[in-house]
Motif scaffolding. Sequence first.
Motif, short mmCIF file in Angstrom:
data_model
loop_
_atom_site.label_atom_id
_atom_site.label_comp_id
_atom_site.label_asym_id
_atom_site.label_seq_id
_atom_site.Cartn_x
_atom_site.Cartn_y
_atom_site.Cartn_z
N THR A 1 0.82 -1.28 0.19
CA THR A 1 0.02 0.25 0.06
C THR A 1 0.71 1.22 0.34
OG1 THR A 1 -0.20 0.06 2.36
CG2 THR A 1 -1.79 -0.83 1.38
N ASN A 2 2.22 0.92 0.26
CA ASN A 2 2.98 2.13 0.70
C ASN A 2 3.62 2.69 -1.20
OD1 ASN A 2 5.38 -0.42 0.48
ND2 ASN A 2 5.71 0.65 2.27
N LYS A 3 3.44 1.87 -1.84
CA LYS A 3 3.73 1.92 -3.54
C LYS A 3 5.10 1.36 -3.19
CE LYS A 3 0.01 3.69 -4.60
NZ LYS A 3 -0.95 2.57 -4.86
N GLN A 4 5.53 0.58 -2.53
CA GLN A 4 6.70 -0.43 -2.38
C GLN A 4 7.09 -2.30 -3.21
OE1 GLN A 4 9.43 0.28 0.48
NE2 GLN A 4 9.88 2.15 -0.10
N TYR A 5 7.87 -2.43 -3.68
CA TYR A 5 7.39 -3.87 -3.97
C TYR A 5 8.45 -4.71 -3.22
CZ TYR A 5 5.60 -2.41 -8.03
OH TYR A 5 4.92 -2.01 -9.93
N TYR B 1 11.61 -2.52 -1.68
CA TYR B 1 12.45 -1.61 -2.89
C TYR B 1 10.75 -0.85 -3.04
CZ TYR B 1 14.53 -6.52 -2.24
OH TYR B 1 15.66 -7.51 -1.65
N VAL B 2 12.13 0.15 -4.28
CA VAL B 2 11.23 0.80 -5.05
C VAL B 2 10.92 0.48 -6.88
CG1 VAL B 2 12.06 2.99 -3.22
CG2 VAL B 2 13.21 2.13 -5.82
N SER B 3 11.78 -0.17 -6.31
CA SER B 3 11.45 -0.89 -7.99
C SER B 3 10.70 -2.49 -8.43
CB SER B 3 12.00 -0.73 -9.33
OG SER B 3 13.60 -1.61 -8.73
N LEU B 4 9.79 -2.93 -8.86
CA LEU B 4 9.48 -4.03 -9.38
C LEU B 4 11.64 -4.68 -9.33
CD1 LEU B 4 7.54 -6.87 -9.53
CD2 LEU B 4 7.52 -5.41 -12.04
N GLN B 5 11.71 -4.73 -10.26
CA GLN B 5 12.96 -5.06 -10.47
C GLN B 5 13.71 -5.24 -9.13
OE1 GLN B 5 14.64 -5.87 -13.92
NE2 GLN B 5 15.87 -6.94 -12.71
N ALA C 1 16.28 -13.87 -6.78
CA ALA C 1 17.23 -13.87 -7.84
C ALA C 1 18.34 -14.09 -6.42
CB ALA C 1 17.48 -13.06 -8.38
N SER C 2 18.47 -13.17 -5.73
CA SER C 2 19.66 -12.88 -4.13
C SER C 2 19.43 -14.30 -3.60
CB SER C 2 19.77 -12.01 -4.25
OG SER C 2 20.59 -11.71 -3.12
N CYS C 3 17.77 -14.42 -3.20
CA CYS C 3 17.27 -15.28 -2.50
C CYS C 3 18.13 -17.17 -2.70
CB CYS C 3 16.22 -15.47 -2.04
SG CYS C 3 15.61 -15.73 -0.75
N LYS C 4 17.76 -17.22 -4.25
CA LYS C 4 17.29 -17.92 -4.54
C LYS C 4 19.55 -18.46 -4.39
CE LYS C 4 13.83 -18.50 -7.50
NZ LYS C 4 12.87 -18.97 -8.90
#
Length: 111
Positions: free
Chosen positions: A11-15, A33-37, A44-47
Amino acid sequence: MAERYELFLGTNKQYYFRLVAPNNEIILQSEGYVSLQGAENGIASCKTHSPYDKYYRRLTNARNAPYFTLIASNGKVIGVSEAYSSSQAREKGIDAVKRYGPSAQVVRRAA
């Protein structure tokens, strides 16, 4: 439903993303995160890092409840667990992230 990363816009427009076990328990949550990317890079880092014990930090919160963080090679936090009732329960949470993190599919969800 199988293990998965749920990716969503808050709801805060962060991903954000969360790793969910097959029993639908959330076992790891990201920061915003500020962006979807950025969130996709976090997954990816978690994986990449989740199979290796050296990337887990075992901590306790202000109420002395055990929890853990998963960190990247650069020392930044990838995700945080819930607070657990015991150190043994925390270890089970870490084991679940090690087991499911590397191969979980990504699902986009509403917040």
